[in-house]
Design a protein around this motif. Sequence first.
Motif, PDB file in Angstrom:
ATOM      1  N   VAL A  73     -49.381  48.613  10.996  1.00 30.53           N
ATOM      2  CA  VAL A  73     -49.420  47.172  10.779  1.00 30.53           C
ATOM      3  C   VAL A  73     -48.743  47.005   9.501  1.00 30.53           C
ATOM      4  CG1 VAL A  73     -50.808  44.996  10.444  1.00 30.53           C
ATOM      5  CG2 VAL A  73     -51.253  46.641  12.320  1.00 30.53           C
ATOM      6  N   GLU A  74     -47.808  46.593   9.194  1.00 34.46           N
ATOM      7  CA  GLU A  74     -47.092  46.182   7.783  1.00 34.46           C
ATOM      8  C   GLU A  74     -46.720  44.632   7.695  1.00 34.46           C
ATOM      9  OE1 GLU A  74     -45.894  46.014   4.529  1.00 34.46           O
ATOM     10  OE2 GLU A  74     -46.347  47.861   4.990  1.00 34.46           O
ATOM     11  N   ASN A  75     -47.238  44.213   6.589  1.00 37.87           N
ATOM     12  CA  ASN A  75     -47.276  42.760   6.343  1.00 37.87           C
ATOM     13  C   ASN A  75     -45.749  42.270   6.004  1.00 37.87           C
ATOM     14  OD1 ASN A  75     -48.172  39.795   6.698  1.00 37.87           O
ATOM     15  ND2 ASN A  75     -48.471  39.908   4.334  1.00 37.87           N
ATOM     16  N   ASN A  76     -45.129  43.282   5.015  1.00 34.84           N
ATOM     17  CA  ASN A  76     -43.750  42.920   4.502  1.00 34.84           C
ATOM     18  C   ASN A  76     -42.676  43.026   5.684  1.00 34.84           C
ATOM     19  OD1 ASN A  76     -41.315  43.965   3.015  1.00 34.84           O
ATOM     20  ND2 ASN A  76     -42.405  42.548   1.682  1.00 34.84           N
ATOM     21  N   ALA A  77     -41.798  42.233   5.591  1.00 34.48           N
ATOM     22  CA  ALA A  77     -40.872  42.139   6.922  1.00 34.48           C
ATOM     23  C   ALA A  77     -39.843  43.247   6.367  1.00 34.48           C
ATOM     24  CB  ALA A  77     -40.065  40.731   6.866  1.00 34.48           C
ATOM     25  N   GLU A  78     -39.253  43.405   5.249  1.00 31.42           N
ATOM     26  CA  GLU A  78     -38.434  44.423   4.871  1.00 31.42           C
ATOM     27  C   GLU A  78     -38.947  45.831   5.271  1.00 31.42           C
ATOM     28  OE1 GLU A  78     -35.461  45.315   1.051  1.00 31.42           O
ATOM     29  OE2 GLU A  78     -36.909  43.579   0.958  1.00 31.42           O
ATOM     30  N   LEU A  79     -40.358  46.094   4.777  1.00 29.63           N
ATOM     31  CA  LEU A  79     -40.872  47.392   5.135  1.00 29.63           C
ATOM     32  C   LEU A  79     -40.915  47.615   6.680  1.00 29.63           C
ATOM     33  CD1 LEU A  79     -43.465  47.486   2.150  1.00 29.63           C
ATOM     34  CD2 LEU A  79     -41.115  48.723   2.273  1.00 29.63           C
ATOM     35  N   HIS A  80     -41.379  46.679   7.289  1.00 38.65           N
ATOM     36  CA  HIS A  80     -41.369  46.568   8.839  1.00 38.65           C
ATOM     37  C   HIS A  80     -40.051  47.037   9.397  1.00 38.65           C
ATOM     38  CE1 HIS A  80     -41.311  44.709  12.945  1.00 38.65           C
ATOM     39  NE2 HIS A  80     -42.258  45.329  12.892  1.00 38.65           N
ATOM     40  N   ARG A  81     -39.136  46.349   9.104  1.00 43.55           N
ATOM     41  CA  ARG A  81     -37.928  47.007   9.573  1.00 43.55           C
ATOM     42  C   ARG A  81     -37.616  48.499   9.365  1.00 43.55           C
ATOM     43  NH1 ARG A  81     -36.393  41.568   7.874  1.00 43.55           N
ATOM     44  NH2 ARG A  81     -35.573  42.656   5.891  1.00 43.55           N
ATOM     45  N   THR A  91     -45.714  51.985  17.381  1.00 42.35           N
ATOM     46  CA  THR A  91     -45.724  50.781  17.691  1.00 42.35           C
ATOM     47  C   THR A  91     -45.750  49.975  16.149  1.00 42.35           C
ATOM     48  OG1 THR A  91     -46.760  50.888  19.885  1.00 42.35           O
ATOM     49  CG2 THR A  91     -46.935  48.748  18.520  1.00 42.35           C
ATOM     50  N   ALA A  92     -44.814  49.806  15.653  1.00 44.31           N
ATOM     51  CA  ALA A  92     -44.801  48.923  14.222  1.00 44.31           C
ATOM     52  C   ALA A  92     -44.796  47.485  14.484  1.00 44.31           C
ATOM     53  CB  ALA A  92     -43.498  49.382  13.433  1.00 44.31           C
ATOM     54  N   VAL A  93     -45.756  46.901  13.927  1.00 46.61           N
ATOM     55  CA  VAL A  93     -45.874  45.404  13.919  1.00 46.61           C
ATOM     56  C   VAL A  93     -45.907  44.904  12.334  1.00 46.61           C
ATOM     57  CG1 VAL A  93     -47.681  43.801  14.772  1.00 46.61           C
ATOM     58  CG2 VAL A  93     -47.574  45.849  15.845  1.00 46.61           C
ATOM     59  N   ASN A  94     -45.014  43.623  12.434  1.00 54.70           N
ATOM     60  CA  ASN A  94     -45.117  42.867  11.206  1.00 54.70           C
ATOM     61  C   ASN A  94     -46.112  41.836  11.358  1.00 54.70           C
ATOM     62  OD1 ASN A  94     -42.520  40.535  10.029  1.00 54.70           O
ATOM     63  ND2 ASN A  94     -44.177  41.769   8.916  1.00 54.70           N
ATOM     64  N   GLY A  95     -47.351  42.187  10.547  1.00 55.53           N
ATOM     65  CA  GLY A  95     -48.295  41.186  10.770  1.00 55.53           C
ATOM     66  C   GLY A  95     -49.442  41.512   9.751  1.00 55.53           C
ATOM     67  N   ASP A  96     -50.395  40.583   9.734  1.00 56.68           N
ATOM     68  CA  ASP A  96     -51.504  40.715   8.816  1.00 56.68           C
ATOM     69  C   ASP A  96     -52.674  41.384   9.179  1.00 56.68           C
ATOM     70  OD1 ASP A  96     -53.583  39.854   6.965  1.00 56.68           O
ATOM     71  OD2 ASP A  96     -52.425  38.180   6.280  1.00 56.68           O
ATOM     72  N   ALA A  97     -53.273  42.265   8.434  1.00 62.72           N
ATOM     73  CA  ALA A  97     -54.426  42.976   8.864  1.00 62.72           C
ATOM     74  C   ALA A  97     -55.624  42.218   9.115  1.00 62.72           C
ATOM     75  CB  ALA A  97     -54.701  44.229   7.976  1.00 62.72           C
ATOM     76  N   GLY A  98     -55.694  41.071   8.418  1.00 61.13           N
ATOM     77  CA  GLY A  98     -56.595  39.970   8.818  1.00 61.13           C
ATOM     78  C   GLY A  98     -56.656  39.606  10.309  1.00 61.13           C
ATOM     79  N   SER A  99     -55.541  39.876  10.826  1.00 61.68           N
ATOM     80  CA  SER A  99     -55.450  39.435  12.433  1.00 61.68           C
ATOM     81  C   SER A  99     -55.463  40.562  13.231  1.00 61.68           C
ATOM     82  CB  SER A  99     -54.261  38.575  12.575  1.00 61.68           C
ATOM     83  OG  SER A  99     -54.321  37.251  11.857  1.00 61.68           O
ATOM     84  N   LEU A 100     -56.233  41.562  12.605  1.00 62.72           N
ATOM     85  CA  LEU A 100     -56.071  43.132  13.656  1.00 62.72           C
ATOM     86  C   LEU A 100     -56.573  42.850  14.767  1.00 62.72           C
ATOM     87  CD1 LEU A 100     -55.663  46.105  13.477  1.00 62.72           C
ATOM     88  CD2 LEU A 100     -57.883  46.268  12.627  1.00 62.72           C
ATOM     89  N   ASP A 101     -57.649  42.025  15.239  1.00 60.60           N
ATOM     90  CA  ASP A 101     -58.174  41.879  16.465  1.00 60.60           C
ATOM     91  C   ASP A 101     -57.123  41.492  17.467  1.00 60.60           C
ATOM     92  OD1 ASP A 101     -58.304  39.708  15.069  1.00 60.60           O
ATOM     93  OD2 ASP A 101     -60.136  38.950  15.943  1.00 60.60           O
ATOM     94  N   ALA A 102     -56.376  40.344  17.040  1.00 54.83           N
ATOM     95  CA  ALA A 102     -55.221  39.930  17.858  1.00 54.83           C
ATOM     96  C   ALA A 102     -54.354  40.789  17.982  1.00 54.83           C
ATOM     97  CB  ALA A 102     -55.021  38.435  17.252  1.00 54.83           C
ATOM     98  N   ILE A 103     -53.786  41.487  16.900  1.00 54.52           N
ATOM     99  CA  ILE A 103     -52.620  42.383  17.031  1.00 54.52           C
ATOM    100  C   ILE A 103     -52.974  43.643  18.156  1.00 54.52           C
ATOM    101  CG2 ILE A 103     -51.454  44.350  15.757  1.00 54.52           C
ATOM    102  CD1 ILE A 103     -51.624  42.406  13.237  1.00 54.52           C
ATOM    103  N   LEU A 104     -54.279  44.003  18.048  1.00 46.10           N
ATOM    104  CA  LEU A 104     -54.654  45.304  18.851  1.00 46.10           C
ATOM    105  C   LEU A 104     -54.477  44.772  20.172  1.00 46.10           C
ATOM    106  CD1 LEU A 104     -57.546  46.601  16.865  1.00 46.10           C
ATOM    107  CD2 LEU A 104     -55.258  47.622  17.202  1.00 46.10           C
ATOM    108  N   SER A 105     -55.103  43.501  20.545  1.00 45.04           N
ATOM    109  CA  SER A 105     -55.190  43.030  21.941  1.00 45.04           C
ATOM    110  C   SER A 105     -53.834  42.904  22.367  1.00 45.04           C
ATOM    111  CB  SER A 105     -55.958  41.379  22.036  1.00 45.04           C
ATOM    112  OG  SER A 105     -55.907  41.065  23.053  1.00 45.04           O
ATOM    113  N   ALA A 106     -52.849  42.273  21.494  1.00 50.22           N
ATOM    114  CA  ALA A 106     -51.528  41.876  21.899  1.00 50.22           C
ATOM    115  C   ALA A 106     -50.647  43.112  22.406  1.00 50.22           C
ATOM    116  CB  ALA A 106     -50.632  41.055  21.110  1.00 50.22           C
TER     117      ALA A 106
END
Length: 195
Positions: A73-81, A91-106
């Motif tokens: 999980v990486e919140n910064n779009a440039e680093l995610h790319r 599986t590299a996700v551009n997202g916020d670790a505060g939403s980890l439960d939703a990211i893992l589920s998705a």
Amino acid sequence: MWNADSRLLVKLWLKTPLRIATAAPSGQDVCAAMVEPVDPEAPGWMVELGGGTGPVTRALIDHGIPPERLLVVENNAELHRLLQERFPQVTAVNGDAGSLDAILSAHGATPVHTVISTLPILTMPAALQRRILDSAFAAMGPGGRFLQITYMPGSPVPKRRLRQWGYQAEVARFIARNFPPATIWCYQRQENRAG
């Protein structure tokens, strides 16, 4: 001599110092110390929070974690790319670790056996710290571990707060050969956690 990764992190850190944990990529000794406690044979997913330019991601793969069982999980779009380019099987996700439960589920990334974090969790509000930890431990089995790096003395999440939330903390590794010296903290559920 600075490489492109160092220049990129300095640029991003100067823009948002509370969202980018460090102005330099994790060094080889730090990466080795972070991945050493991870069992590559453990079933389930490995989760990295705050992938940055990918040195810990690379160390995890070199340590034997199959890329297809690694979610970063990486919140910064440039680093995610950058992570997507460097690690196409991860599986590299551009997202916020505060939403980890939703990211893992998705991404169907459960169960999780270990979470490694290079997040600037020290500077986060207590409610966000707890949300990240609770989401991580909800996805992990009884022996799950949350490994957190810090360059400051003491646990980045205060031990008193951890106890209130049902977790315990201990030093997993200390890396003196780093500037500044780094400490890897291991957070786990309290053995006799109520509820």
